[in-house]
Design a protein around this motif. Structure first.
Motif, PDB file in Angstrom:
ATOM      1  N   ASN A  31     109.411  -2.919   7.445  1.00 34.05           N
ATOM      2  CA  ASN A  31     109.976  -2.415   8.701  1.00 34.05           C
ATOM      3  C   ASN A  31     111.356  -2.993   8.972  1.00 34.05           C
ATOM      4  O   ASN A  31     111.584  -4.190   8.815  1.00 34.05           O
ATOM      5  N   TYR A  33     114.837  -2.482  11.848  1.00 35.50           N
ATOM      6  CA  TYR A  33     115.137  -2.032  13.205  1.00 35.50           C
ATOM      7  C   TYR A  33     116.624  -2.192  13.502  1.00 35.50           C
ATOM      8  O   TYR A  33     117.268  -3.113  12.996  1.00 35.50           O
ATOM      9  N   TYR A  35     118.950  -2.610  16.983  1.00 41.39           N
ATOM     10  CA  TYR A  35     119.010  -2.822  18.418  1.00 41.39           C
ATOM     11  C   TYR A  35     120.470  -2.918  18.854  1.00 41.39           C
ATOM     12  O   TYR A  35     121.337  -3.302  18.086  1.00 41.39           O
ATOM     13  N   LEU A  43     117.699  -6.405  24.680  1.00 39.06           N
ATOM     14  CA  LEU A  43     117.729  -5.737  23.385  1.00 39.06           C
ATOM     15  C   LEU A  43     117.056  -4.381  23.513  1.00 39.06           C
ATOM     16  O   LEU A  43     115.891  -4.293  23.910  1.00 39.06           O
ATOM     17  N   TYR A  48     114.381   2.801  13.973  1.00 40.55           N
ATOM     18  CA  TYR A  48     113.642   1.892  13.135  1.00 40.55           C
ATOM     19  C   TYR A  48     113.132   2.642  11.912  1.00 40.55           C
ATOM     20  O   TYR A  48     113.247   3.876  11.827  1.00 40.55           O
ATOM     21  N   TYR A  50     110.007   2.507   8.607  1.00 37.24           N
ATOM     22  CA  TYR A  50     108.799   1.915   8.032  1.00 37.24           C
ATOM     23  C   TYR A  50     108.940   1.656   6.526  1.00 37.24           C
ATOM     24  O   TYR A  50     108.034   1.070   5.925  1.00 37.24           O
ATOM     25  N   PHE A  90     122.340  -5.404  16.544  1.00 35.17           N
ATOM     26  CA  PHE A  90     121.540  -6.296  15.710  1.00 35.17           C
ATOM     27  C   PHE A  90     120.574  -5.499  14.859  1.00 35.17           C
ATOM     28  O   PHE A  90     119.919  -4.564  15.334  1.00 35.17           O
ATOM     29  N   GLY A  96     103.840  -6.545   9.528  1.00 32.35           N
ATOM     30  CA  GLY A  96     102.522  -6.924   9.980  1.00 32.35           C
ATOM     31  C   GLY A  96     102.338  -6.907  11.479  1.00 32.35           C
ATOM     32  O   GLY A  96     103.228  -6.544  12.235  1.00 32.35           O
ATOM     33  N   SER A  97     101.172  -7.344  11.894  1.00 29.95           N
ATOM     34  CA  SER A  97     100.800  -7.224  13.294  1.00 29.95           C
ATOM     35  C   SER A  97     101.389  -8.304  14.167  1.00 29.95           C
ATOM     36  O   SER A  97     101.339  -8.204  15.378  1.00 29.95           O
ATOM     37  N   ASN A  98     101.947  -9.345  13.585  1.00 28.50           N
ATOM     38  CA  ASN A  98     102.518 -10.409  14.412  1.00 28.50           C
ATOM     39  C   ASN A  98     103.827 -10.007  15.081  1.00 28.50           C
ATOM     40  O   ASN A  98     104.264 -10.649  16.015  1.00 28.50           O
ATOM     41  N   SER A  99     104.458  -8.975  14.552  1.00 30.14           N
ATOM     42  CA  SER A  99     105.705  -8.493  15.154  1.00 30.14           C
ATOM     43  C   SER A  99     106.766  -9.582  15.224  1.00 30.14           C
ATOM     44  O   SER A  99     107.544  -9.643  16.173  1.00 30.14           O
ATOM     45  N   ASP A 100     106.793 -10.472  14.276  1.00 29.45           N
ATOM     46  CA  ASP A 100     107.843 -11.481  14.222  1.00 29.45           C
ATOM     47  C   ASP A 100     109.013 -10.926  13.434  1.00 29.45           C
ATOM     48  O   ASP A 100     108.870 -10.561  12.274  1.00 29.45           O
ATOM     49  N   TYR A 101     110.147 -10.871  14.091  1.00 29.12           N
ATOM     50  CA  TYR A 101     111.312 -10.284  13.474  1.00 29.12           C
ATOM     51  C   TYR A 101     112.267 -11.357  12.974  1.00 29.12           C
ATOM     52  O   TYR A 101     112.386 -12.417  13.574  1.00 29.12           O
ATOM     53  N   PHE A 103     116.238 -11.516  12.571  1.00 30.73           N
ATOM     54  CA  PHE A 103     117.439 -10.796  12.981  1.00 30.73           C
ATOM     55  C   PHE A 103     118.643 -11.197  12.149  1.00 30.73           C
ATOM     56  O   PHE A 103     118.745 -12.345  11.678  1.00 30.73           O
ATOM     57  N   GLY A 104     119.569 -10.249  12.006  1.00 26.07           N
ATOM     58  CA  GLY A 104     120.877 -10.572  11.455  1.00 26.07           C
ATOM     59  C   GLY A 104     121.741 -11.213  12.522  1.00 26.07           C
ATOM     60  O   GLY A 104     121.311 -11.401  13.667  1.00 26.07           O
TER      61      GLY A 104
END
Lengths: 112, 113
Positions: A31, A33, A35, A43, A48, A50, A90, A96-101, A103-104
């Motif tokens: 994934n 994204y 922003y 943000l 986005y 997949y 950005f 995964g399900s934790n949604s931890d991104y 970022f640049g």
């Protein structure tokens, strides 16, 4: 070290011109994204993806297109740039399900 | 409609104090709540996160307190340091489907020496 790299870091564009913002990730995340960050708005999600070949509209897609030609690369395209698109953009990758991104460092775009 | 709301745009504390950043949300389906820290000129970076099954998550000087019934949470930064001066984003997601992360508008924290 896994990372998200954006280019350019700064960009000045003229109204009506075409702008392409590039993003490359080495996290092997499916994934990705885009922003934009504006004072008072936090943000906001533009587009986005997949995976390679997929792009989806986020919350504020108008005036933007996206392209995901490969797992690693995700571009944001402004076909006809307008001053209202002046912002900091950005890119992020996530999995995964934790949604931890991850970022640049952002691209600061000024449309004059 | 703001699904994730951070009550303060900015907060100033003295070095050594505990900074408390508040956040509330509307969607009961939100299950996962990360906080991101952003320094000027950089992208946000994950700081600490909590799932709705927990009411507290601690990592060093950073603690999240979570109240599911009230739909609010707070980030406590104990013994604040000038290096903690940054913008903090509260975020929320259903826990599945990463694209559905919703960010608050951020709280800019200034820690004065």
């Amino acid at each position: 070290e896994a990372a998200v790299t954006q280019s350019p870091r700064n960009k000045v564009a003229v109204t009506g011109g075409k702008v392409t913002l590039s993003c490359n990730q080495t996290n092997n995340h499916n994934n990705m994204y885009w922003y934009r960050q504006d004072t008072g708005h936090g943000l906001r999600l533009i587009h986005y993806s997949y995976g390679a070949g997929s792009t989806e509209k986020g919350d504020i897609p108008d005036g933007y297109k996206a392209s995901r030609p490969s797992q690693e690369n995700f571009s944001l395209i402004l076909e006809l740039a307008t001053p209202s698109q002046t912002s900091v953009y950005f890119c992020a990758s996530g999995e995964g399900s934790n949604s931890d991104y991850t970022f640049g460092s952002g691209t600061r775009l000024l449309v004059i | 409609q703001q699904q994730v709301r951070q009550s303060s745009q900015s907060l100033t504390v003295w070095e050594g104090e505990t900074a408390i950043l508040n956040c509330s949300y509307e969607n009961s389906a939100f299950d996962y709540f990360p906080w991101y820290q952003q320094f000027p000129g950089e992208g946000p970076a994950l700081l600490i996160a909590i799932r709705s099954v927990s009411d507290k998550k601690e990592d060093g000087r950073f603690t999240i307190f979570f109240n599911k019934r009230e739909k609010n949470l707070s980030l406590h930064i104990k013994d604040s340091q000038p290096g903690d001066s940054a913008t903090y984003f509260c975020a929320a997601s259903p826990g599945t489907g990463g694209y559905k992360v919703v960010f608050g508008s951020g709280t800019r924290l200034l820690v004065s020496p």
